[in-house]
Enzyme design. Structure first.
Site, PDB file in Angstrom:
ATOM      1  N   HIS A 217       0.583  -1.690   0.152  1.00  0.00           N
ATOM      2  CA  HIS A 217       0.699  -0.016   0.365  1.00  0.00           C
ATOM      3  C   HIS A 217       0.845   1.140   0.324  1.00  0.00           C
ATOM      4  O   HIS A 217       0.261   2.581  -0.069  1.00  0.00           O
ATOM      5  CB  HIS A 217      -0.988   0.395   1.571  1.00  0.00           C
ATOM      6  CG  HIS A 217      -2.051  -0.858   0.813  1.00  0.00           C
ATOM      7  ND1 HIS A 217      -3.366  -0.242   0.423  1.00  0.00           N
ATOM      8  CD2 HIS A 217      -2.250  -2.173   0.717  1.00  0.00           C
ATOM      9  CE1 HIS A 217      -4.675  -1.713   0.731  1.00  0.00           C
ATOM     10  NE2 HIS A 217      -4.284  -2.535   0.704  1.00  0.00           N
ATOM     11  N   SER A 221       0.056  -1.656  -6.551  1.00  0.00           N
ATOM     12  CA  SER A 221       0.619  -2.510  -7.177  1.00  0.00           C
ATOM     13  C   SER A 221       1.150  -2.045  -8.309  1.00  0.00           C
ATOM     14  O   SER A 221       0.692  -0.955  -9.074  1.00  0.00           O
ATOM     15  CB  SER A 221      -1.015  -3.101  -6.994  1.00  0.00           C
ATOM     16  OG  SER A 221      -1.597  -2.864  -5.955  1.00  0.00           O
ATOM     17  N   LYS A 245     -15.050  -8.657  -7.354  1.00  0.00           N
ATOM     18  CA  LYS A 245     -13.349  -9.693  -7.999  1.00  0.00           C
ATOM     19  C   LYS A 245     -13.000 -10.143  -7.595  1.00  0.00           C
ATOM     20  O   LYS A 245     -12.917 -11.276  -7.654  1.00  0.00           O
ATOM     21  CB  LYS A 245     -12.589  -8.699  -9.166  1.00  0.00           C
ATOM     22  CG  LYS A 245     -11.992  -9.719 -10.413  1.00  0.00           C
ATOM     23  CD  LYS A 245     -11.397  -8.605 -11.400  1.00  0.00           C
ATOM     24  CE  LYS A 245     -10.690  -9.182 -12.238  1.00  0.00           C
ATOM     25  NZ  LYS A 245      -9.765  -8.491 -13.175  1.00  0.00           N
ATOM     26  N   ASP A 246     -12.307 -10.412  -6.695  1.00  0.00           N
ATOM     27  CA  ASP A 246     -11.534 -10.993  -5.299  1.00  0.00           C
ATOM     28  C   ASP A 246     -13.068 -11.680  -4.820  1.00  0.00           C
ATOM     29  O   ASP A 246     -12.112 -12.957  -4.231  1.00  0.00           O
ATOM     30  CB  ASP A 246     -10.914  -9.813  -3.948  1.00  0.00           C
ATOM     31  CG  ASP A 246      -9.442  -9.446  -4.680  1.00  0.00           C
ATOM     32  OD1 ASP A 246      -8.795  -9.520  -5.620  1.00  0.00           O
ATOM     33  OD2 ASP A 246      -9.346  -8.822  -4.130  1.00  0.00           O
ATOM     34  N   GLU A 289       5.329 -34.224   1.048  1.00  0.00           N
ATOM     35  CA  GLU A 289       4.305 -33.491   0.337  1.00  0.00           C
ATOM     36  C   GLU A 289       4.462 -32.894  -0.947  1.00  0.00           C
ATOM     37  O   GLU A 289       6.010 -32.526  -0.883  1.00  0.00           O
ATOM     38  CB  GLU A 289       3.463 -32.410   1.654  1.00  0.00           C
ATOM     39  CG  GLU A 289       3.020 -33.337   2.076  1.00  0.00           C
ATOM     40  CD  GLU A 289       1.606 -34.036   2.513  1.00  0.00           C
ATOM     41  OE1 GLU A 289       0.949 -34.211   0.831  1.00  0.00           O
ATOM     42  OE2 GLU A 289       1.498 -34.539   3.644  1.00  0.00           O
TER      43      GLU A 289
END
Length: 420
Positions: A217, A221, A245-246, A289
């Site tokens: 922030h 971005s 959208k997220d 894994e």
């Protein structure tokens, strides 16, 4: 002296009362409401929010599982079985937590790929990238310690093998292994300290995530073009556009996740996880894994000692080479902002780099295959070739392309690229 910071006004009287005394809602409004965000995000940008959602799920389910877990060598396996069979919805908590680790890594690996593809590690976002790599390292440590907790044949022997690697460290190796084990073999003290760290590290991850988002922030971005916003036409408020959208992307991801939890919860589980750890019986093949497999293959890619010619003096054992390469393959990412000197961020406008990145994905797939197979035959060569290209990509190809690649013309602004 009273603070003079400007606060937002809210219709809800309770929220306003709190905000007047502690302007947390003003901060949220500024950082997640009005925050100007590039208007050309694609769905790759969903995976940061998805990863945060998965972190929350892992912490909540982990807390409830911890209420029923007994971290001792004699009771750990039985307590896991009891959770699944006797505790109300214990099976759901266990399968959600167990498969949540895989989906958490899926989200984070896609998030990292997005950063590599669009150059999100470049100036001025170096610290964002570094904090992201630190988060991945903490995730790996947390997952490895959680891998030990079922105290099954696979987890117990996996811990034995991986912790034994530290014996390759010169001078202090044996003492380091003893310290990790809490004794002279993998037993209850090992399990107890792994359990404590597995419980605590997610909260440390939350702290680093907070700093990671804070740094984001401050600088703003990146975006698919890699071009910085130049005017208000290039940005839109984060809310409601990207919160919507997220949310959509997160719901789709969680639907896939819960489909696996309910319909194929054991798809990624090895059969030896259903046998209690027996230190007197070694499994035929120890497999980590899936999200550790590429790094496990790098570890096993080195089979020859480096020694002084015509002498018996060994400079680097194969074991130490593998350990250094495995940890180095992750730590190398911390230096990527300085290894890549290209002035262009996005791979959209770097045609050669784009293909090299695809080869890196192929190398990681080869390493995943090699890590899942016994160290013999074709799997050995897949591991060696994948390891060679991995280090070649970051140490040679990326620096060379930064200075010599012919890039495509960049759009003049974000809004022009979107409108075209």
């Amino acid at each position: 002296m009273a603070g003079s910071a400007k606060t937002e006004k809210f219709d809800n009287k309770t929220i306003q009362w709190i905000n007047d005394r502690l302007p947390v809602f003003s901060m949220m409004q500024n950082e997640y409401g009005k925050f100007p965000t590039p208007r050309n995000f694609n769905y790759f940008w969903n995976f940061g929010a998805i990863a945060m959602a998965m972190l929350g799920i892992m912490i909540v389910t982990g807390i409830f599982l911890a209420m029923n877990y007994v971290p001792t060598g004699s009771m750990a396996f039985e307590s896991i079985e009891r959770m699944s069979r006797d505790v109300n919805y214990g099976w759901l908590l266990r399968y959600t937590h167990m498969n949540g680790a895989s989906f958490f890594f899926i989200a984070v690996y896609i998030h990292i790929f997005r950063g590599l593809f669009y150059g999100s590690y470049k100036k001025p976002r170096e610290l964002i990238w570094i904090f992201g790599v630190v988060i991945m390292l903490l995730m790996m440590a947390t997952a490895f310690m959680g891998y030990a907790l079922p105290w099954s044949q696979m987890s117990g022997w996996g811990v034995t093998v991986i912790t034994s690697l530290f014996s390759a460290v010169p001078l202090v190796g044996d003492g380091l292994v003893t310290w990790l084990w809490g004794g002279f073999s993998v037993d209850s003290p090992t399990l107890n300290r792994f359990y404590a760290l597995h419980f605590l590290l997610p909260f440390l991850i939350c702290a680093v995530v907070f700093v990671h988002v804070w740094a984001l922030h401050v600088t703003g971005s990146n975006n698919p073009t890699g071009v910085e916003p130049k005017s208000e036409k290039d940005t839109i408020p984060f809310s409601p556009y990207y919160t919507t959208k997220d949310s959509f992307g997160t719901v789709v991801f969680l639907v896939l996740f819960m489909a696996m939890v309910f319909f194929a919860p054991l798809l990624l589980t090895e059969p030896d996880h259903f046998k209690q750890f027996d230190p007197m019986q070694t499994p035929s093949h120890i497999v980590p894994e899936w999200y550790f497999l590429p790094f496990y293959a790098i570890l096993r890619a080195f089979t020859l000692d480096i020694s002084i010619p015509f002498t018996h003096i060994v400079l680097l054992t194969a074991k130490l080479q593998g350990v250094l390469a495995m940890f180095g393959s992750i730590l190398l990412l911390l230096f990527l902002p300085w290894l890549d000197t290209s002035p262009v961020r996005s791979a959209r406008y770097r045609p050669v780099y784009k293909w090299c990145l695809m080869l890196l994905i192929a190398a990681m797939a080869a390493l995943t295959y090699a890590g899942a197979k016994p160290p013999e035959g074709a799997a050995v060569w897949f591991g060696r070739v994948g390891t060679f290209y991995y280090f070649l990509h970051f140490l040679v190809i990326v620096p060379w392309l930064g200075k010599n690649e012919k890039t495509l013309p960049l759009p003049k602004s974000i809004h022009e690229e979107v409108e075209d």
